[in-house]
Scaffold this active site. Sequence first.
Site, PDB file in Angstrom:
ATOM      1  N   ILE A   1       0.838  -1.211   0.000  1.00 22.72           N
ATOM      2  CA  ILE A   1       0.000   0.000   0.000  1.00 22.72           C
ATOM      3  C   ILE A   1       0.869   1.257   0.000  1.00 22.72           C
ATOM      4  CG2 ILE A   1      -1.846   1.243   1.218  1.00 22.72           C
ATOM      5  CD1 ILE A   1      -2.628  -1.573   0.046  1.00 22.72           C
TER       6      ILE A   1
ATOM      7  N   CYS B   1       7.182  -0.287   8.725  1.00 20.34           N
ATOM      8  CA  CYS B   1       6.484  -0.488   7.451  1.00 20.34           C
ATOM      9  C   CYS B   1       7.480  -0.993   6.414  1.00 20.34           C
ATOM     10  CB  CYS B   1       5.844   0.805   6.958  1.00 20.34           C
ATOM     11  SG  CYS B   1       5.128   0.595   5.311  1.00 20.34           S
TER      12      CYS B   1
ATOM     13  N   LYS C   1       5.926  -0.505  17.152  1.00 17.76           N
ATOM     14  CA  LYS C   1       5.622  -1.655  16.288  1.00 17.76           C
ATOM     15  C   LYS C   1       6.882  -2.116  15.573  1.00 17.76           C
ATOM     16  CE  LYS C   1       2.206  -3.565  13.228  1.00 17.76           C
ATOM     17  NZ  LYS C   1       0.852  -3.360  12.700  1.00 17.76           N
TER      18      LYS C   1
ATOM     19  N   ASN D   1       4.853  -6.681  12.605  1.00 17.65           N
ATOM     20  CA  ASN D   1       4.453  -6.142  11.309  1.00 17.65           C
ATOM     21  C   ASN D   1       4.618  -7.254  10.269  1.00 17.65           C
ATOM     22  OD1 ASN D   1       3.786  -4.331   9.172  1.00 17.65           O
ATOM     23  ND2 ASN D   1       4.721  -2.639  10.321  1.00 17.65           N
TER      24      ASN D   1
ATOM     25  N   GLY E   1      -1.290 -12.729   7.174  1.00 18.37           N
ATOM     26  CA  GLY E   1      -2.210 -13.867   7.123  1.00 18.37           C
ATOM     27  C   GLY E   1      -1.654 -15.069   7.880  1.00 18.37           C
TER      28      GLY E   1
ATOM     29  N   GLY F   1      -0.607 -11.180  13.827  1.00 12.55           N
ATOM     30  CA  GLY F   1       0.075 -11.965  12.799  1.00 12.55           C
ATOM     31  C   GLY F   1      -0.726 -13.218  12.508  1.00 12.55           C
ATOM     32  N   GLY F   2      -1.607 -13.129  11.525  1.00 12.16           N
ATOM     33  CA  GLY F   2      -2.319 -14.309  11.052  1.00 12.16           C
ATOM     34  C   GLY F   2      -3.383 -14.849  11.976  1.00 12.16           C
TER      35      GLY F   2
HETATM   36  O1  RRO Z   1       0.938   1.006   4.196  1.00 11.63           O
HETATM   37  C1  RRO Z   1       1.581  -0.050   4.048  1.00 11.63           C
HETATM   38  O2  RRO Z   1       1.993  -0.409   2.955  1.00 11.63           O
HETATM   39  C2  RRO Z   1       1.922  -0.938   5.179  1.00 11.63           C
HETATM   40  C3  RRO Z   1       2.303  -0.487   6.434  1.00 11.63           C
HETATM   41 BR1  RRO Z   1       2.272   1.312   6.911  1.00 11.63          BR
HETATM   42  C4  RRO Z   1       2.753  -1.415   7.407  1.00 11.63           C
HETATM   43  O3  RRO Z   1       3.136  -1.083   8.538  1.00 11.63           O
HETATM   44  N1  RRO Z   1       2.758  -2.718   7.067  1.00 11.63           N
HETATM   45  C5  RRO Z   1       2.359  -3.147   5.870  1.00 11.63           C
HETATM   46  O4  RRO Z   1       2.377  -4.357   5.604  1.00 11.63           O
HETATM   47  N2  RRO Z   1       1.940  -2.249   4.923  1.00 11.63           N
END
Ligand code: RRO
Length: 314
Positions: A72, A131, A168, A195, A220, A247-248
């Site tokens: 994302i 992230c 995190k 994460n 997942g 986590g999953g």
């Molecule tokens: O926004 C993302 O792509 C994202 C974030 Br901030 C995160 O902490 N963990 C993730 O898997 N995607």
Amino acid sequence: MSFDFSTAMAGARFSNPILTASGCAGSGKELSQFFRLSELGAIVTKSIMVKPRSGRATPRMAETPSGMLNSIGLQGPGIDQFLENDIPWLKEQGVKIVISIAGESVEDYAVLARKVRGVAGITALEVNISCPNVENRGQVFACNPTTAREAISAVRRNIGGEVPIIAKLTPDVTDITEIAREVVDAGADGLALINTLLGMVIDTNTMLPKLSQKTGGLSGPAIRPVAVRAIYQVHAALPNTPILGMGGVASGRDAFELVLAGASAVSVGTATFGNPTAAMAIKQELEEICIQRGFQNFRDAIGFAHRVEGGDGE
Ligand code: RRO
């Protein structure tokens, strides 16, 4: 005697231990069509940055065996819009609010902490320093003890003493307990584990990566054993530091596993995409399994798996 399902993390109290996972429920508007958000222990909002951001180019999701990849890239409206629009709405829902913040620099974390400091009624602050979907690994603060410390110190200095800080972390490191110790020493009151893991999928028809930016975060059921391992290791190293586990988790039994490893509360993330009411089902199942196992208080189950004499892996 009735079962006490309440829990606490560093002064933050929750009526039950089931929270949403940051990023998997936005600010809760969509989920509120399916159940009352106040039924959650708390909502954890999508990590918010200083400025609005459109995120990475599509495709930015891919299915994987027992999981998915996301790329994302921190899409969001920016902290000012978020505090103006989403927080008042969430307060009307009567749900406890954990705001998640993410920065590109240490200064960003300081700015975000100062903005949140002025907001009443925030139960805790999740500081996302892990992230995976950023331009380079140097921006994954939680991959390095020094940068992890700097980000959390900046938040601690700027948030004041009242709002608990939950850092995190990523499991994509050699020793997660080293990073955990560092951020706790820098002022984190609790830890969010874990994460997503950095992954990649190649389409064997096109013979090209499926995600536009190639890599993404794996979530997942496929990652649940990694979460259990990370929570177990960190709880053994820092038994007095509360852990928000994720986590999953797709069932009450899964949530219970994370609790036995040492989680004081559990976030439900990817399961929500397939079933928007997953958190409510998991909450009910977790309560039932705790009672079946003979617990009168949820808190007595936290870290129970550590009671084995002479076990390895700590
Ligand atoms: O926004 C993302 O792509 C994202 C974030 Br901030 C995160 O902490 N963990 C993730 O898997 N995607």
